[in-house]
Design a protein around this motif. Structure first.
Motif, PDB file in Angstrom:
ATOM      1  N   THR A  38      -5.247  35.681 -31.366  1.00 40.86           N
ATOM      2  CA  THR A  38      -6.027  34.397 -31.097  1.00 40.86           C
ATOM      3  C   THR A  38      -5.826  33.278 -31.419  1.00 40.86           C
ATOM      4  O   THR A  38      -6.247  32.523 -30.728  1.00 40.86           O
ATOM      5  N   SER A  39      -4.557  33.478 -32.210  1.00 44.22           N
ATOM      6  CA  SER A  39      -3.982  31.854 -32.708  1.00 44.22           C
ATOM      7  C   SER A  39      -3.435  31.621 -31.109  1.00 44.22           C
ATOM      8  O   SER A  39      -3.183  30.565 -31.054  1.00 44.22           O
ATOM      9  N   SER A  40      -2.720  32.564 -30.656  1.00 45.77           N
ATOM     10  CA  SER A  40      -1.523  32.510 -30.231  1.00 45.77           C
ATOM     11  C   SER A  40      -2.158  31.908 -28.843  1.00 45.77           C
ATOM     12  O   SER A  40      -2.071  31.046 -27.753  1.00 45.77           O
ATOM     13  N   MET A  41      -3.750  32.659 -28.254  1.00 45.86           N
ATOM     14  CA  MET A  41      -4.189  32.002 -26.699  1.00 45.86           C
ATOM     15  C   MET A  41      -4.942  31.332 -27.275  1.00 45.86           C
ATOM     16  O   MET A  41      -4.986  30.283 -25.991  1.00 45.86           O
ATOM     17  N   SER A  42      -5.313  30.586 -28.268  1.00 50.11           N
ATOM     18  CA  SER A  42      -5.801  28.995 -28.346  1.00 50.11           C
ATOM     19  C   SER A  42      -4.796  28.163 -28.211  1.00 50.11           C
ATOM     20  O   SER A  42      -5.269  26.479 -27.920  1.00 50.11           O
ATOM     21  N   LEU A  43      -3.962  28.322 -28.859  1.00 52.13           N
ATOM     22  CA  LEU A  43      -2.824  27.195 -28.635  1.00 52.13           C
ATOM     23  C   LEU A  43      -2.675  27.155 -27.356  1.00 52.13           C
ATOM     24  O   LEU A  43      -2.482  25.177 -27.159  1.00 52.13           O
ATOM     25  N   ILE A  44      -2.783  27.347 -26.093  1.00 48.43           N
ATOM     26  CA  ILE A  44      -2.235  26.376 -24.847  1.00 48.43           C
ATOM     27  C   ILE A  44      -3.413  25.586 -24.662  1.00 48.43           C
ATOM     28  O   ILE A  44      -3.281  24.538 -24.109  1.00 48.43           O
ATOM     29  N   PRO A  45      -5.190  25.528 -24.789  1.00 52.92           N
ATOM     30  CA  PRO A  45      -6.034  24.716 -23.851  1.00 52.92           C
ATOM     31  C   PRO A  45      -6.201  23.792 -25.436  1.00 52.92           C
ATOM     32  O   PRO A  45      -6.380  22.710 -24.820  1.00 52.92           O
ATOM     33  N   TYR A  46      -5.327  23.984 -26.809  1.00 50.99           N
ATOM     34  CA  TYR A  46      -5.802  23.105 -27.821  1.00 50.99           C
ATOM     35  C   TYR A  46      -4.792  21.909 -27.059  1.00 50.99           C
ATOM     36  O   TYR A  46      -4.656  20.866 -27.352  1.00 50.99           O
ATOM     37  N   LEU A  47      -3.425  22.042 -26.950  1.00 51.46           N
ATOM     38  CA  LEU A  47      -2.000  21.873 -26.386  1.00 51.46           C
ATOM     39  C   LEU A  47      -2.714  20.561 -25.146  1.00 51.46           C
ATOM     40  O   LEU A  47      -2.640  19.591 -24.730  1.00 51.46           O
ATOM     41  N   PHE A  48      -3.192  21.946 -24.147  1.00 51.27           N
ATOM     42  CA  PHE A  48      -3.484  20.416 -23.007  1.00 51.27           C
ATOM     43  C   PHE A  48      -4.698  19.492 -23.148  1.00 51.27           C
ATOM     44  O   PHE A  48      -4.501  18.760 -23.003  1.00 51.27           O
ATOM     45  N   VAL A  49      -6.123  20.278 -24.379  1.00 51.98           N
ATOM     46  CA  VAL A  49      -6.198  18.839 -24.430  1.00 51.98           C
ATOM     47  C   VAL A  49      -5.591  17.447 -25.655  1.00 51.98           C
ATOM     48  O   VAL A  49      -6.411  16.311 -25.348  1.00 51.98           O
TER      49      VAL A  49
END
Length: 474
Positions: A360-371
């Motif tokens: 879950t953490s790994s999948m969420s980091l990509i959207p956070y990086l875009f933001v």
């Protein structure tokens, strides 16, 4: 757009943030940190995570105030800054990551019950899966009755579940033993490798911080746009204080090795060792309330993300339909079908909670990086800084730190979780293909889209081969 009766107050938006963040993760922190490090390493980990996530929260706040027309939440920033395909990947990654997170909630609930009722085992027995499945669909039909009603319940539950955490903190402060704390510092130092100890906590800190964007996801329901940013910052600060205390105080009560060997939820085991059996029961009840509340918050967020992406024509149009209660019903159905499948799959897993927490953490980091990257672009270009231009330099620095932090966290998670994420991202492109065909548009707009897809596909193939050959284990 939701009608006036569906609007959320600042309190409810804050509850979405707190409700999303205070879930399964906080109750597992004592054992997780004791397994990885001691007081010094924990302090460093929280400083790194706190600074990084604070800058990310400030990026969410700035974008909410300076880009009010972008009201679809996390993924829309990726689309606005980098194009349709990156926007889709951000939406899909955030959605599927949230679904996986919801599964971790059910696993921990069932594991908690297993301490009192052996039929639930470690949360992956047939009985446990059946009970969890009933819970999934009870929540499903509750949410179908209306977002406003579900949000109100989430607000009440959010306040209720903070009580046992506060009791845990207060009791441990009163029994604080400086000698024990000092011995745990020495014990961790003897283990060596402080940098490695800190790194071992990184994905866990990401998991417990997931939810800071809860108000942003629901920005279209806010009564006042400024409430979104304020709810984000207030919720972040309040929950960070709780998490730091929950992870650090056990080092002043028990030897590190004792905490590291406790059954999850380790917060219950710590309190039981201090005050007796009632402490374990009290925290276990609090955990069940907390996790059910977090599950409600994340069910709302999952459906909203899928609905918003479809409304922006980045997902198939079928997910943009609402029922008579203004609930994105089709998006909710596909979300809970996926959660149901994943819950059933835990029967074959040895440590489903740890795996899904990290994934879950790994999948969420990509959207956070875009933001974070989009926040940097906006401040670097000076977009929307006609008002309060003096804030531009500050916002630029905050966004830059947020970008560095998210990249560091992706790398700290290791190759394994990058490959596992790719296994989910690459086939998810099928939904993008359907959405583009519905609009009679080319699937990929340019070279960059092709490059992203090819990299994700190759990584997915490598991940599948690694799993099949045993080079990588779940």
């Amino acid at each position: 757009m939701a009608d006036t009766g569906q609007k959320m107050s600042r309190l409810q938006l804050t509850a979405m943030v707190v409700g999303g963040m205070v879930g399964a993760g906080i109750f597992s922190l004592p054992r997780t940190f004791a397994n990885a490090t001691g007081p010094v390493g924990a302090a460093i980990a929280w400083i790194v995570a706190g600074v990084g996530m604070y800058t990310l929260a400030r990026v969410f706040q700035a974008l909410a105030e300076r880009k009010p027309q972008l009201d679809a939440g996390v993924f829309v920033y990726a689309k606005e800054g980098f194009g349709d395909y990156p926007g889709f990947l951000s939406a899909f990654g955030y959605w599927i990551g949230s679904c996986i997170g919801n599964v971790s909630y059910w696993v921990l609930i069932k594991s908690t019950l297993g301490a009192f009722f052996p039929v639930f085992g470690d949360g992956n027995t047939v009985t446990a899966i059946v009970v969890a499945s009933i819970g999934i669909w009870l929540f499903h039909f509750l949410i179908l009755r209306g977002i406003k009603q579900a949000a109100f319940i989430n607000t009440v539950v959010t306040f209720a579940k903070v009580v046992p955490i506060m009791v845990f903190i207060v009791i441990l402060i009163f029994v604080f033993k400086y000698g024990t704390f000092r011995l745990n510092i020495a014990s961790a130092a003897q283990a060596g490798g402080l940098l490695q100890q800190v790194r071992a906590t990184m994905l866990v800190t990401v998991f417990v911080f997931i939810g800071i964007e809860g108000a942003s996801v629901y920005s279209r329901y806010a009564k006042e746009r400024t409430d979104v940013g304020r709810a984000t910052i207030f919720g972040f600060c309040a929950v960070t204080a709780l998490m730091v205390l929950v992870s650090m105080l056990p080092f002043a009560v028990l030897p590190r090795d004792d905490v590291a060997g406790m059954r999850q939820p380790s917060m219950a085991a710590v309190l039981e060792s201090v005050v007796g059996p009632w402490g374990g029961i009290f925290v276990s009840i609090g955990l069940i309330v907390s996790v059910l509340g977090a599950y409600l918050a994340w069910s709302l967020i999952c459906a909203e993300v899928m609905f918003a992406a479809a409304r922006n024509q980045d997902m198939p149009a079928v997910f943009a339909r609402e029922n008579a209660n203004n609930v994105p019903a089709n998006a909710l159905w596909i979300t809970n079908i996926v959660v149901q499948i994943l819950v059933a799959s835990t029967y074959f897993s040895r440590d489903a909670f740890a795996l899904m927490l990290n994934l879950t953490s790994s999948m969420s980091l990509i959207p956070y990086l875009f933001v974070a990257a989009y926040g940097w672009i906006v401040s670097n270009r000076g977009e929307s800084y006609e008002v309060r231009p003096e804030e531009r330099k500050r916002d630029l620095i905050l966004a830059a730190v947020a970008v560095i932090y998210t990249v560091f966290m992706i790398l700290a998670g290791g190759v394994k979780f990058i490959l596992l994420s790719a296994i989910l991202y690459a086939p998810g492109t099928v939904l993008y293909f359907i959405a583009r065909r519905e609009r009679k548009l080319k699937v990929f707009q340019g070279v960059s889209d092709w490059v992203i897809f090819i990299v994700a596909a190759v990584a997915a193939i490598v991940g599948v081969v690694s799993l099949a050959t045993g080079l990588m284990a779940l």
